[in-house]
Design an enzyme around this catalytic site. Sequence first.
Site, short mmCIF file in Angstrom:
data_model
loop_
_atom_site.label_atom_id
_atom_site.label_comp_id
_atom_site.label_asym_id
_atom_site.label_seq_id
_atom_site.Cartn_x
_atom_site.Cartn_y
_atom_site.Cartn_z
N SER A 14 22.56 15.83 11.36
CA SER A 14 22.51 16.50 10.07
C SER A 14 22.53 15.48 8.91
CB SER A 14 23.69 17.47 9.99
OG SER A 14 24.13 17.64 8.70
N PHE A 15 23.36 14.44 9.05
CA PHE A 15 23.44 13.43 7.98
C PHE A 15 22.11 12.68 7.83
CE2 PHE A 15 24.65 9.15 6.38
CZ PHE A 15 25.07 9.54 5.12
N LYS A 96 29.28 4.25 10.88
CA LYS A 96 30.53 3.54 10.85
C LYS A 96 31.64 4.35 11.50
CE LYS A 96 31.74 6.31 8.53
NZ LYS A 96 31.59 7.71 8.36
#
Length: 329
Positions: A14-15, A96
Site C-alpha cells: 500500500s505504501f 526501514k
Amino acid sequence: MTGVVRFGVLGCASFAWRRMLPALRAHPRTEVAAVASREPAKAARFAAEFRCAATGYDELLGRDDIDVVYLPLPLALRPRWIEAALRAGKHVLAEKPLALRPWDARRLVRLAANHGLLLRDNFLFPHHPQHAQVRELLAAGRLGRLRAFHGSFCIPPLPPHDVRYRRELGGGALLDVGVYPLRAAQLLLGGDIRVVGASLLVDDRRGVDVAGQALLVTKDGVLATIGFGFEHSYECSYSLHGTAAAARLDRAYTPPADWRPVLRIEDEAVPLEPADQIAAAVGSFADAVLAGRSARHPAEARWCAHAVRTVELAEQVREMAITGGWRVA
Ligand SMILES: NC(=O)c1ccc[n+]([C@@H]2O[C@H](COP(=O)([O-])OP(=O)(O)OC[C@H]3O[C@@H](n4cnc5c(N)ncnc54)[C@H](OP(=O)(O)O)[C@@H]3O)[C@@H](O)[C@H]2O)c1
C-alpha cells in the site's frame, strides 16, 4: 546507464502505491520498470497504474532492465530479499529498518559493499532540509548547551490485520514507529548514544509491542527520551532542550510536501520552507547510482552505519524493556 535509473518494486505494498511509486514515476531521473507480487492480479493492477511490467519476486530479480530494487516488504522478510537482490547485482532501497537483528543488518551492509552496490534503509525524514536547519541552530549555540532531546512517533490503532500486528512478520511499534525518534536522536546527538532504560507495552494476544518508551544517553551526558506506539492520538515531533532555550518541531518525520514547517524556539515561531522529502529521497538515491557509488563510498558508508546502529539501538531497547506484567486487555 542512460541518466535514468530503473526501479523494480518487490511487493505491491500500500505504501508503494500511495507514496513511493508516484514519486518514482514523477522524478525526472527515475522510472518504474516492473512491479512484483505474490498475486499476479495485484501485480497487474499496479503495473496498469504505473505503466510497467508485472512479474513475480524471483522473476523481477532476474530482469536486466532493473538497476535498483525498492523493497517495501514486512520487516521479517527484508533480509532474505535484500540479500537475494544484492546477489542478483541490484542496488537496494529497503524499507526501514533493514533487519530485526543487528548481525543481520551488518551482514547485509558487508554484502552490499563486497558487491560494489548501494544499500540504504528508506528513512525519508533525513532528506527534509528542516533538520539541517535545526542542526545549524544547535551549532550556532541558540539553545545554549544541549541537555536533552525528546522524540515521539505515536499513531492511532491500525486495522486489525495490518502486517505491523503480526509477530511472525516482525511486527511491533518499536521497529515500525519507534525507530524514527531513535534515528533522529542518532542524527542530532551523534552516533555515540546508548540505551539506559526502556519499557514496552506488549499486546499479549498478538505477541507484539504496541507502545514503549526509552531513555538514552550520549557520552557527553545529553539525555534522550523517546516515545512511540500504535495506541495513541497522533504525535510526530521532537524537541531539544538547552541551557538557554528549547526548540520544538512538529510533523518532524512525515511532513507532507506542502506542509509549512514551523520551528518553535521558546515563544518565537520560525517558519521553514516546505519540502517534498519523498522526492528528495528518490532523487538522492538515483544520483548516488548515477555517480557510480557503492556502500563503500564515505557518505554511503555513513548512511549504512546509521542504519546498522538503528537496529542495534532497537535491540538495546528490547533488551532493557520490562515486558512482564504489562498486558493489553
Ligand atoms: N518509509 C516510510 O516513510 C514508510 C511509511 C509507511 C510504510 N513504510 C513501510 O512500507 C512497508 C509496507 O507497508 P504497508 O503499509 O504498505 O503494508 P502492506 O500494504 O501490507 O505491504 C506489505 C507487502 O509485503 C508483501 N508481502 C510479502 N510477503 C508477505 C506476507 N507473508 N504477508 C504480508 N505481506 C507480504 C505484500 O506484497 P504482495 O502481496 O504484492 O506480494 C504486501 O503488499 C512496511 O515495511 C512499512 O515499514 C514505510
